[in-house]
Design a protein around this motif. Structure first.
Motif, short mmCIF file in Angstrom:
data_model
loop_
_atom_site.label_atom_id
_atom_site.label_comp_id
_atom_site.label_asym_id
_atom_site.label_seq_id
_atom_site.Cartn_x
_atom_site.Cartn_y
_atom_site.Cartn_z
N PRO A 53 15.92 23.40 3.08
CA PRO A 53 15.43 22.04 3.33
C PRO A 53 15.16 21.35 2.00
CG PRO A 53 14.22 23.67 4.64
CD PRO A 53 15.04 24.43 3.65
N GLY A 54 15.19 20.04 2.02
CA GLY A 54 14.92 19.28 0.80
C GLY A 54 16.19 19.01 0.01
N VAL A 55 16.01 18.54 -1.20
CA VAL A 55 17.12 18.14 -2.07
C VAL A 55 16.96 18.84 -3.42
CG1 VAL A 55 18.24 16.20 -3.23
CG2 VAL A 55 17.30 15.90 -0.93
N TYR A 56 18.04 19.46 -3.88
CA TYR A 56 17.98 20.13 -5.17
C TYR A 56 18.17 19.14 -6.30
CZ TYR A 56 18.85 23.48 -8.90
OH TYR A 56 18.78 24.20 -10.06
N VAL A 63 13.78 22.24 -6.18
CA VAL A 63 13.95 21.58 -4.89
C VAL A 63 12.85 20.55 -4.70
CG1 VAL A 63 13.96 21.91 -2.38
CG2 VAL A 63 15.09 23.58 -3.86
N ARG A 64 13.21 19.38 -4.19
CA ARG A 64 12.24 18.34 -3.88
C ARG A 64 12.28 18.04 -2.38
NH1 ARG A 64 13.87 13.37 -7.32
NH2 ARG A 64 11.79 12.64 -6.77
N HIS A 92 22.01 23.83 -2.03
CA HIS A 92 22.38 22.65 -1.26
C HIS A 92 21.42 22.45 -0.09
CE1 HIS A 92 26.28 21.91 -3.20
NE2 HIS A 92 26.40 23.23 -3.25
N ASN A 93 21.28 21.21 0.32
CA ASN A 93 20.51 20.88 1.51
C ASN A 93 21.11 21.56 2.74
OD1 ASN A 93 20.60 18.71 3.97
ND2 ASN A 93 18.57 18.83 3.06
N GLY A 126 23.59 15.63 7.82
CA GLY A 126 24.67 15.81 6.86
C GLY A 126 25.85 14.94 7.26
N VAL A 127 26.52 14.37 6.29
CA VAL A 127 27.64 13.46 6.55
C VAL A 127 28.89 13.98 5.85
CG1 VAL A 127 28.48 11.09 6.35
CG2 VAL A 127 26.03 11.52 6.68
N VAL A 128 29.97 14.13 6.60
CA VAL A 128 31.24 14.55 6.03
C VAL A 128 32.24 13.42 6.22
CG1 VAL A 128 33.15 16.19 6.15
CG2 VAL A 128 30.80 16.99 6.43
#
Length: 289
Positions: A53-56, A63-64, A92-93, A126-128
Motif C-alpha cells: 500500500p502507499g507510494v514508493y 514508502v509514503r 510498487h503500489n 491501478g490504471v493500465v
C-alpha cells in the motif's frame, strides 16, 4: 518464478508483526524460505518486486501514504531488506501491480484502457493504458481513497472512509448488527438474508458506484475491474453497483470481477519482475558470467 513466469515456489504468511521492523524481518525470512523451497541457488535469483500500500518515493527511498501500516514509511527500511536479501528490489503500489497482473494474466487482457479498483482495508486504483501502467507525475495516480466524501462524521472525510472493508462493517453495526464484524462476516450474513447485512451491502454498492463514476469521467476506461478483499464478494455487489451507476452518470464502462482474486498483486509482481529479470539473465549469458 522462472523466466517463463511459472511459479516454482510460494508461501502465504499471515502478518502478525507488531511493528514495521518486525514486518520487514518477516518478509526477508519468508523470501529466503521461498528461495530455499524452490531448490534454486540464491545467487541465481536476479530480481525481486515488493507490492505495498502507499507510494514508493524513489528520491527518499521510502514508502509514503501507507496509512494502515504504521512505521512502514520509515527511511532505510527497504534498503535494509535489499541488503539482507542481496537482490535488487523494485517497490510498487499494490493496486498498480494488481492492475498489471489482471492485464497480463486475467480479465483485463486486450483492454485498451482499464481501471482495477482494489477495495480492501483501504481503497486504491491501478490504471493500465495500452499495456502500460499509468502512475502520474509523482506515482500518485489512482490514489482515489483521498478523494473527498460527504460523510457522516464531523470534518472532512475521504472516499476510503466510505468504500472499504472497515466501512462495510461500520455500516452494518450502525444498522443493528453486533459482534466482531468484518466485511466477510457481513457479506456472509447478507447471503443468508440478514436485513441489516443486505442493506449494508446495498449501501456499499452505491458507494462503489460513485467510485466507478469518478473513474469513468476522468479516464474513459473500456473496463473497470473490482478486486481486493471486498471485491471477492462481487457476486453481491455487481447488481447494486450497476443499478446505482445508471442513476449517477451516462458513462457506463463494462464492469467485471477480478479473475485472479487474491493472486492479482502477486502475479502483477511476477510480470513486473520478468521484464527486468529476462534482460539481466540475457546480459549475464552474453558476457559469459
Amino acid at each position: 518464478a522462472d523466466l517463463d513466469g511459472t511459479l516454482v515456489a510460494r508461501s502465504d504468511v499471515r502478518n502478525r508483526a507488531r511493528g514495521s521492523g518486525a514486518m520487514a524481518d518477516l518478509l526477508v525470512a519468508t523470501a529466503r524460505q521461498v528461495v530455499a523451497d524452490s531448490g534454486v541457488d540464491p545467487a541465481e535469483v536476479v530480481h525481486g518486486v515488493v507490492g505495498t500500500p502507499g507510494v514508493y518515493d524513489e528520491r527518499q527511498r521510502r514508502v509514503r501514504y501507507a496509512m494502515h501500516l504504521p512505521g512502514w514509511g520509515r527511511a532505510g527500511l527497504l534498503d535494509r531488506m535489499r541488503e539482507e536479501l542481496g537482490v535488487p528490489l523494485e517497490v510498487h503500489n499494490d493496486a498498480n501491480l494488481a492492475a498489471l497482473g489482471e492485464y497480463t494474466y486475467g480479465v483485463g487482457a486486450g483492454s485498451r484502457l482499464f481501471a482495477y479498483i482494489m477495495i480492501g482495508t483501504g481503497l486504491g486504483m491501478g490504471v493500465v493504458s495500452e499495456g502500460r501502467l499509468f502512475t502520474g507525475a509523482h506515482g500518485l495516480a489512482g490514489e482515489i481513497g483521498f478523494l473527498p466524501w460527504p460523510g457522516r462524521r464531523r470534518g472532512p472525510e475521504r472516499l476510503e472512509d466510505a468504500v472499504s472493508g472497515v466501512a462495510v462493517a461500520e455500516t452494518a453495526r450502525r444498522l443493528g448488527m453486533s459482534g466482531q464484524l468484518t466485511a466477510k462476516s457481513v457479506f456472509d450474513a447478507a447471503r443468508q438474508g440478514d436485513p441489516a447485512a443486505v442493506e449494508a451491502v446495498r449501501l456499499e454498492g452505491e458507494r462503489i458506484a460513485h467510485t466507478v463514476a469518478a473513474a469513468a469521467a476522468v479516464l474513459d476506461p473500456d473496463l473497470v475491474v473490482l478486486g481486493g478483499g471486498v471485491g471477492h464478494s462481487v457476486d453481491l455487489l455487481l447488481r447494486p453497483v450497476r443499478e446505482h451507476l445508471r442513476t449517477l452518470t451516462p458513462l457506463r464502462p463494462k464492469l467485471a470481477p477480478s479473475r485472479l482474486g487474491e493472486d492479482a498483486v502477486l502475479l502483477g509482481a511476477v510480470a513486473t519482475a520478468l521484464g527486468t529479470a529476462r534482460d539481466l539473465v540475457f546480459e549475464r549469458r552474453s558476457d559469459g558470467s
